[in-house]
Design an enzyme around this catalytic site. Structure first.
Site, PDB file in Angstrom:
ATOM      1  N   LEU A 220       0.838  -1.189  -0.058  1.00 37.82           N
ATOM      2  CA  LEU A 220      -0.059  -0.143   0.139  1.00 37.82           C
ATOM      3  C   LEU A 220       0.770   1.247   0.016  1.00 37.82           C
ATOM      4  O   LEU A 220       1.694   1.334   0.947  1.00 37.82           O
ATOM      5  CB  LEU A 220      -0.721   0.164   1.290  1.00 37.82           C
ATOM      6  CG  LEU A 220      -2.166  -0.861   1.470  1.00 37.82           C
ATOM      7  CD1 LEU A 220      -2.591  -0.814   2.952  1.00 37.82           C
ATOM      8  CD2 LEU A 220      -3.061  -0.783   0.443  1.00 37.82           C
ATOM      9  N   HIS A 221       0.698   2.033  -0.869  1.00 42.03           N
ATOM     10  CA  HIS A 221       1.533   3.492  -0.763  1.00 42.03           C
ATOM     11  C   HIS A 221       0.866   4.573  -1.352  1.00 42.03           C
ATOM     12  O   HIS A 221       0.973   5.740  -1.150  1.00 42.03           O
ATOM     13  CB  HIS A 221       2.852   3.379  -1.500  1.00 42.03           C
ATOM     14  CG  HIS A 221       2.695   3.231  -3.129  1.00 42.03           C
ATOM     15  ND1 HIS A 221       2.234   2.280  -3.659  1.00 42.03           N
ATOM     16  CD2 HIS A 221       2.958   4.319  -4.004  1.00 42.03           C
ATOM     17  CE1 HIS A 221       2.362   2.394  -5.054  1.00 42.03           C
ATOM     18  NE2 HIS A 221       2.764   3.684  -5.069  1.00 42.03           N
ATOM     19  N   ARG A 222      -0.471   4.358  -2.080  1.00 37.17           N
ATOM     20  CA  ARG A 222      -1.018   5.338  -2.747  1.00 37.17           C
ATOM     21  C   ARG A 222      -1.521   6.578  -1.426  1.00 37.17           C
ATOM     22  O   ARG A 222      -2.105   6.069  -0.569  1.00 37.17           O
ATOM     23  CB  ARG A 222      -2.432   5.080  -3.329  1.00 37.17           C
ATOM     24  CG  ARG A 222      -2.396   4.169  -4.570  1.00 37.17           C
ATOM     25  CD  ARG A 222      -2.563   4.668  -5.558  1.00 37.17           C
ATOM     26  NE  ARG A 222      -1.753   3.883  -6.631  1.00 37.17           N
ATOM     27  CZ  ARG A 222      -0.512   4.537  -7.430  1.00 37.17           C
ATOM     28  NH1 ARG A 222      -0.139   5.943  -7.255  1.00 37.17           N
ATOM     29  NH2 ARG A 222       0.020   3.801  -8.265  1.00 37.17           N
ATOM     30  N   ASP A 298      -2.217  -1.712  -3.815  1.00 33.52           N
ATOM     31  CA  ASP A 298      -2.967  -0.333  -4.678  1.00 33.52           C
ATOM     32  C   ASP A 298      -1.913   0.143  -5.846  1.00 33.52           C
ATOM     33  O   ASP A 298      -2.229   1.150  -6.360  1.00 33.52           O
ATOM     34  CB  ASP A 298      -3.086   0.823  -3.552  1.00 33.52           C
ATOM     35  CG  ASP A 298      -2.069   1.298  -2.848  1.00 33.52           C
ATOM     36  OD1 ASP A 298      -1.012   0.937  -3.091  1.00 33.52           O
ATOM     37  OD2 ASP A 298      -2.256   2.012  -1.919  1.00 33.52           O
TER      38      ASP A 298
END
Ligand code: UD1
Length: 386
Positions: A220-222, A298
């Site tokens: 996850l990094h958005r 994501d």
């Protein structure tokens, strides 16, 4: 004489795209000579150096060392540092990949200087303008002179936006060139997990050899998922719950780690069923994906890589710019509602993936097609568009 093409990279997802392109440019029959410019958007060794080594990307000819900043600062800094380099090197064209800030920044400088812009991975659209990458994609495509697309839907998107159809080439997916080329060297997932767990009590059932024990891989990094404490908090709580059914390993992007720390959410990672890991190298990530029971992400690129590897992928977003991974691949768009993710997670665990076929031109030869076409195109138009 070979045409000189200035190839731009800046951030982690660019590296696996440029590697096969530079390799194809170095082939004896190539009509294109590549010069590599690195903007330095990503600079940590874990986000940068290990990719250059593992993907055999040559040392950049020029490094702009821009580092982090707000979107405006970072984009402006890349532009002002790139302009004199472009003037000095006077290439026949610049080639940009993907949708990061370095992509639009360098494309904009070149377009204004009358230097031709070549965009690899053109035409993808999430239709979500809140994503900075979507803005970068739309604008880069509008000022590009040669557009290489990975899937047929991208051709429709571009022509609808008024791009001249004769400038679009369906070349395939260079990300998949890298997957196929490096797959034999992928580091087994369990090795990376064991390394991350070193020093921690081991309670996963470690078998004697391959194949691996079951685990899920999560990235996850958005900004939309990690910057808001309520959203990130509910995702992390859910991961801790799902990890009871399948251990989950989570390589953490620096942005995500910083948010988990500041929102006091790292306590959910017990180092056992829910394992936080540092950012992984390309070969480690490839192995972690290949050996996973399922992937939740994501990321844009991971949706494509899991489709090529045949691993079920749950995409924790409301939209994807890569619809072929839904129609022909292993991807499912599950959003970020806990109930939905839980349901899809259980269903993916029990159903796995059905019969699959690789999307058209995701065959490991996209870069060759791009360099071949680019060489011919540049030779047929020796003058700059200026
Ligand atoms: C960028 C790309 C995104 C891509 C992602 C993959 C844009 C708009 N976004 O997002 O499309 O999916 O890279 O990684 O270009 N940081 C470090 N070390 C680094 C790099 C970043 O600590 O080497 C930290 C910095 O605090 C920085 C933050 O991560 O502020 C975000 O980095 P940035 O490059 O601005 O965007 P990403 O979120 O990585």
């Amino acid at each position: 004489m070979k045409s000189k093409v200035l190839c731009v990279v800046g951030a982690r997802p660019n590296f696996m795209k440029i590697a096969p392109i530079l390799r194809a440019m170095r082939a004896p029959a190539s009509d294109v000579s590549g010069v590599l410019v690195h903007t330095g958007q990503h600079y940590d060794p874990s986000m940068n150096d290990q990719f250059f080594e593992q993907l055999s990307i040559p040392r950049p000819d020029v490094s702009l060392n821009v580092g982090s900043g707000s979107h405006a600062v970072q984009t402006a800094e890349i532009m002002s540092r790139f302009e004199p380099v472009l003037e000095q090197l006077a290439p026949d064209a610049i080639l940009v990949v993907g949708d990061v800030n370095s992509t639009i920044a360098c494309a904009l400088v070149a377009a204004k200087k009358g230097v031709r812009v070549v965009h690899v991975e053109a035409g993808l659209r999430s239709w979500d303008r809140k994503m900075p990458e979507e803005v970068n994609r739309v604008l880069t495509d509008q000022i590009s002179d040669r557009l290489y697309v990975t899937e047929a839907t991208a051709i429709d998107n571009l022509t609808r936006e008024g791009v001249d159809a004769s400038t679009i080439v369906f070349a395939g997916n260079v990300m998949i060139d890298s997957v196929d080329f490096h797959r034999p060297q992928a580091v087994p997932g369990r090795h990376s997990i064991e390394r991350a767990r070193a020093g921690l009590p081991v309670s996963l059932a470690l078998g004697g050899g391959e194949p691996t024990y079951p685990y899920g891989l999560v990235t996850l990094h958005r900004p939309s998922n990690v910057d808001n404490p309520v959203v990130l908090g509910s995702l992390v709580e859910l991961l801790a719950e799902l990890a009871e059914q399948l251990p989950l390993v989570c390589p953490l992007h620096p942005r995500t780690l910083a948010r988990l720390e500041s929102f006091d959410l790292l306590r959910f990672f017990d180092g056992d069923r829910l394992l936080a890991m540092p950012p992984q190298g390309y070969l480690e990530m490839l192995g972690l994906m290949k050996d996973a029971t399922l992937v939740a992400t994501d990321s844009g690129g991971i949706q494509e890589e899991t489709t090529a590897l045949g691993i079920p992928c749950l995409t924790l977003r409301d939209s994807t710019e890569r619809p072929i991974t839904l129609t022909h691949g292993t991807n499912r768009l599950v959003g970020i509602s806990a109930n939905n993710i839980r349901r899809e997670f259980i269903s993916a665990l029990s159903a796995g993936v059905g019969k699959l076929s690789r999307p058209e031109h995701w065959d490991g030869r996209a870069a060759e097609r791009i360099v071949d076409d680019l060489g011919r195109w540049l030779k047929s138009r020796p003058q700059s568009n200026a």
